[in-house]
Design a protein around this motif. Structure first.
Motif, PDB file in Angstrom:
ATOM      1  N   GLN A 142       0.833  -1.214   0.000  1.00  0.00           N
ATOM      2  CA  GLN A 142       0.000   0.000   0.000  1.00  0.00           C
ATOM      3  C   GLN A 142       0.858   1.250   0.000  1.00  0.00           C
ATOM      4  O   GLN A 142       0.861   2.012   0.967  1.00  0.00           O
ATOM      5  N   ALA A 143       1.570   1.470  -1.082  1.00  0.00           N
ATOM      6  CA  ALA A 143       2.328   2.714  -1.220  1.00  0.00           C
ATOM      7  C   ALA A 143       1.462   3.711  -1.986  1.00  0.00           C
ATOM      8  O   ALA A 143       0.703   3.327  -2.878  1.00  0.00           O
ATOM      9  N   VAL A 144       1.575   4.982  -1.614  1.00  0.00           N
ATOM     10  CA  VAL A 144       0.752   6.004  -2.274  1.00  0.00           C
ATOM     11  C   VAL A 144       1.600   7.211  -2.646  1.00  0.00           C
ATOM     12  O   VAL A 144       2.609   7.514  -2.017  1.00  0.00           O
ATOM     13  N   GLY A 166       1.106  -2.250   5.609  1.00  0.00           N
ATOM     14  CA  GLY A 166       0.684  -0.903   6.031  1.00  0.00           C
ATOM     15  C   GLY A 166       0.905   0.135   4.942  1.00  0.00           C
ATOM     16  O   GLY A 166       1.698  -0.064   4.020  1.00  0.00           O
ATOM     17  N   GLN A 167       0.198   1.246   5.084  1.00  0.00           N
ATOM     18  CA  GLN A 167       0.351   2.319   4.090  1.00  0.00           C
ATOM     19  C   GLN A 167       1.709   3.012   4.244  1.00  0.00           C
ATOM     20  O   GLN A 167       2.120   3.337   5.355  1.00  0.00           O
ATOM     21  N   VAL A 168       2.381   3.206   3.128  1.00  0.00           N
ATOM     22  CA  VAL A 168       3.604   4.017   3.128  1.00  0.00           C
ATOM     23  C   VAL A 168       3.498   5.060   2.014  1.00  0.00           C
ATOM     24  O   VAL A 168       2.716   4.901   1.079  1.00  0.00           O
ATOM     25  N   ARG A 187       1.430   7.811   9.486  1.00  0.00           N
ATOM     26  CA  ARG A 187       0.448   6.910   8.872  1.00  0.00           C
ATOM     27  C   ARG A 187      -0.596   7.688   8.085  1.00  0.00           C
ATOM     28  O   ARG A 187      -1.492   7.117   7.503  1.00  0.00           O
ATOM     29  N   PHE A 188      -0.524   9.009   8.104  1.00  0.00           N
ATOM     30  CA  PHE A 188      -1.408   9.839   7.289  1.00  0.00           C
ATOM     31  C   PHE A 188      -0.684  10.208   5.997  1.00  0.00           C
ATOM     32  O   PHE A 188       0.476  10.591   6.026  1.00  0.00           O
ATOM     33  N   ALA A 189      -1.384  10.085   4.911  1.00  0.00           N
ATOM     34  CA  ALA A 189      -0.815  10.533   3.636  1.00  0.00           C
ATOM     35  C   ALA A 189      -1.685  11.674   3.117  1.00  0.00           C
ATOM     36  O   ALA A 189      -2.906  11.531   2.990  1.00  0.00           O
TER      37      ALA A 189
END
Ligand SMILES: [Zn+2]
Length: 724
Positions: free
Chosen positions: A122-124, A338-340, A381-383
């Motif tokens: 979950q990379a954004v 996890g989101q990165v 953890r917020f993008a």
């Protein structure tokens, strides 16, 4: 006077530079990214001071959200990394890669890299646009901090430092090889690279001095040549593949293997070229001391949410990117769920090679995650996400968003909230059902951006015509440079207008096939439905121009002006129409307004000079022509114009000198040849007169200069008789 063959006294005054612009060739899909702000010419409007303030607000807020302490130092104890290879694959959706679960494309090299390294599920990206996204990767900061908010007209400034500048200072040899003009060195992303290879191949057909992109094969060829001769020592190389970006055009055999799925064909081809690159590094025997980071800059909507490509929306189709890291100390076959964020890539690389970053970075190193030493701190953890593209190109509202592993909140005129765990396609807006979550994310976002986000002014900037043309050929078509932009979300919500795009795209296709009668009703409909969209007006006006409906063309531009969405390009075209109609005063106003919006608009300056000449304001006209002399591409017409002014002043020798300079600079300025011949005749230089008139009558297009050619031939005969 526009049509060439008319006389002023005994002189032919035919402005060689055609005032009426040729109908623009429709440029494929209307993937329009804006061309505001070329700050090598005009300095950035959003002052660094303001951005620093914003960043401070963001960091304070996010620190409050997390109440945690960021890790100090490098946070990475793994084996020695000597070299770094960063590969960015443009427009690659995460879910179109084999190791990310896609079965319909062969991406063996990406998959095997993931198998020997760590894959981030979950990379954004913070922004769905090539240049801003790469600026974020290369600076470890968000677009509102580094200032590159959109395509074309934004330039990365001296601050913040880039990954390449820091690695270069750290003793690395640095080189970059990019696949498209969107990452041209003029946009500042070359900072810190000893070698920056953005040489595109020459264009096969006119117009255009070069192609806007090159295939991955050529990018790899250049990279391998550099690797083979690189200086001894550690190196950092960034390789950018543009192929999956539209237009989708994979070479054989991928075209045949992926018939009907050219986007996937481009991905498979790019993967094969990635394989060549990895193999060459392996052959050099340095693979085990090299850190590999392979990722995308953004995805591709492929029709989801009504968007065909990318730039308009902040949905995961365009924001979720593949990210793979492999090399010394990176566990093999690991998947991080996890989101990165892509802004984490720079701190991760710097930590691996133990180069200090300074404290400007907004991303944090991923090594604690990679090495299983802990999770990200809550604030990381917020993008944050944004796109101002809808505002700059289509007159719609810009969008902002905040995303976590579970949720995405999109701030728009009609806000959106999606639970990504239960609704991964972002199709059920939960704003009304999850009021508390919505409120929480609104607070995070407004705190992060602060009140400044509501009165942030972006000033349109200039961009050279050839750059505009290059970007247009990649689908980044803009209506030109318009008014300063206030980012206040007061414009139409993109999701409420996006259903107009298929009609608009169909109209552009019809125009490309010269089926203007079919394009016209479609364009009339979209303009009616979206009366503050500058691009729609421009295309409708092109269409009227193509069917020679000058009256409707003029009215279309005037309606754009009434709706306050006019651009430099529109005003120049409107001015041209008024000039043709010999309405010089109104034409002058249009050109002056175009120049207010874009002082670099050479065509408008030239036309203003012509207008002033026609109004008899010779002094002002000359001043405008002299300004043109500073523009490299318009010097010929400028000398020609000054020559005409000298003629009006009966200063014939000086006029001849100006005409002479004009034809030297631009041998196809036929009017100048004609007038030069006449001038020489009048000052008694018979031989020179004959030579110039012969040049004119041989080269000038007869359909454009029927009378002048007759006059020239008659005069040549007379002069030759007189001689004998
Ligand atoms: Zn891109």
């Amino acid at each position: 006077m526009v049509n060439g063959d008319r006389t002023l006294g005994r002189m032919s005054i035919c402005w060689i530079a055609k005032n009426k612009p040729a109908p623009e060739v429709p440029l494929g899909k209307p993937r329009l990214e804006h061309l505001f702000r070329m700050t090598s010419i005009v300095s950035m409007c959003v002052r660094t001071q303001r951005l620093s303030t914003l960043a401070t607000i963001l960091l304070i807020l996010l620190s409050c959200v997390g109440c945690g302490k960021r890790p100090q130092g490098f946070g990475h104890d793994a084996a020695v990394v000597e070299n770094v290879v960063l590969v960015t694959i443009d427009t690659l959706r995460a879910d179109h890669v084999g190791c990310f679960g896609y079965q319909s494309v062969r991406t063996g090299h990406l998959d095997s890299l993931a198998a020997r390294g760590t894959r981030f599920a979950q990379a954004v990206t913070p922004v769905p646009l090539t240049l801003p996204s790469h600026a974020s990767i290369l600076t470890g900061t968000y677009p509102f901090f580094h200032g590159v908010r959109d395509m074309g007209g934004f330039v990365l400034q001296e601050s913040p430092p880039t990954l390449a500048t820091l690695l270069s200072r750290g003793g690395f040899h640095t080189a970059a090889f990019v696949g498209s003009v969107t990452l041209d060195h003029r946009y500042g992303v070359n900072r810190g690279f000893d070698t920056y290879d953005d040489e595109m191949p020459p264009a096969e057909a006119q117009p255009g001095p070069r192609k806007p992109e090159r295939r991955a094969g050529a990018v790899v060829d250049h990279t391998l040549a550099w690797l083979a001769t690189r200086p001894v020592g550690k190196f950092f190389v960034w390789v950018h593949f543009f192929d999956p970006h539209s237009p989708y055009d994979p070479p054989q055999p991928f075209r045949a293997q992926y018939a009907g799925r050219p986007y996937d064909g481009e991905i498979a081809y790019t993967d094969a070229q990635l394989g060549r690159l990895l193999e060459a590094i392996r052959d050099q025997g340095v693979s085990d001391r090299t850190l590999f980071v392979v990722m995308a800059d953004h995805g591709e909507s492929l029709g989801e949410h009504g968007e065909s490509t990318h730039g308009i929306f902040l949905y995961d189709a365009a924001m979720h990117i593949p990210l793979i890291i492999a090399g010394p100390g990176v566990p093999a076959g690991q998947v991080i769920q996890g989101q990165v964020r892509s802004i984490a890539v720079m701190p991760t690389i710097l930590a691996a090679v133990k180069v200090t970053s300074g404290d400007h970075l907004q991303g944090v190193s991923l090594w604690p995650l990679i090495e299983g030493r802990g999770d990200l701190f809550p604030e990381d953890r917020f993008a944050l996400m944004e796109t101002i593209y809808p505002r700059t190109h289509l007159g719609w509202s810009e969008l902002r968003a905040v995303r976590t592993k579970e949720w995405k909140y999109i701030q728009a005129p009609q806000e959106e909230l999606y639970n990504l765990l239960t609704d991964p396609t972002e199709s059920r807006n939960a704003v009304k059902s999850d009021v508390a979550v919505t409120q929480r994310f609104k607070t995070v976002l407004s705190g992060a951006l602060g009140e400044a986000s509501h009165d942030l002014m972006l000033h349109p900037s200039t961009i050279p015509a050839e750059v505009r043309q290059e970007l247009a050929s990649l689908g980044y078509v803009s209506a030109g440079v318009g008014q300063p932009i206030k980012l206040d979300q007061s414009r139409p919500d993109p999701k409420m207008r996006v259903d107009l795009l298929p009609s608009f795209e169909a109209a552009i296709t019809f125009m490309g096939q010269q089926q203007y009668e079919r394009a016209l009703p479609l364009l009339q409909t979209v303009v009616k439905a979206d009366p503050t969209n500058p691009l729609f007006y421009l295309r409708l006006a092109f269409c009227y121009q193509s069917v020679n409906n000058t009256d409707a063309e003029t009215k279309t531009y005037e309606r754009a002006v009434q709706h306050h969405v006019e651009t430099d390009e529109m005003l120049n075209r409107l001015g041209n129409l008024l000039l043709e109609a010999r309405n010089y005063r109104r034409a002058r106003t249009a050109f002056e307004r175009a120049l207010q919006l874009n002082p670099e608009h050479g065509e408008s300056m030239k036309n203003l000079a012509i207008c002033l000449f026609e109004l008899g304001q010779l002094q002002e006209s000359e001043k405008a022509f002299r300004t043109l002399l500073e523009h490299g591409s318009t010097q010929g017409p400028a000398h020609y114009g000054i020559g005409l002014i000298r003629l009006k002043q009966s200063r014939r020798s000086e006029a001849a000198s100006e005409f002479q300079q004009a034809v030297q600079l631009d041998p196809k300025l036929w009017d100048a040849w004609f007038n030069l011949g006449i001038c020489y005749h009048e000052i008694g230089k018979r031989q020179e007169a004959v030579r110039c008139l012969e040049e004119f009558s041989r080269g000038a297009p007869p359909e454009q200069f029927p009378q002048s050619i007759k006059q020239a031939r008659a005069l040549i005969t007379r002069l030759q008789k007189a001689k004998s």
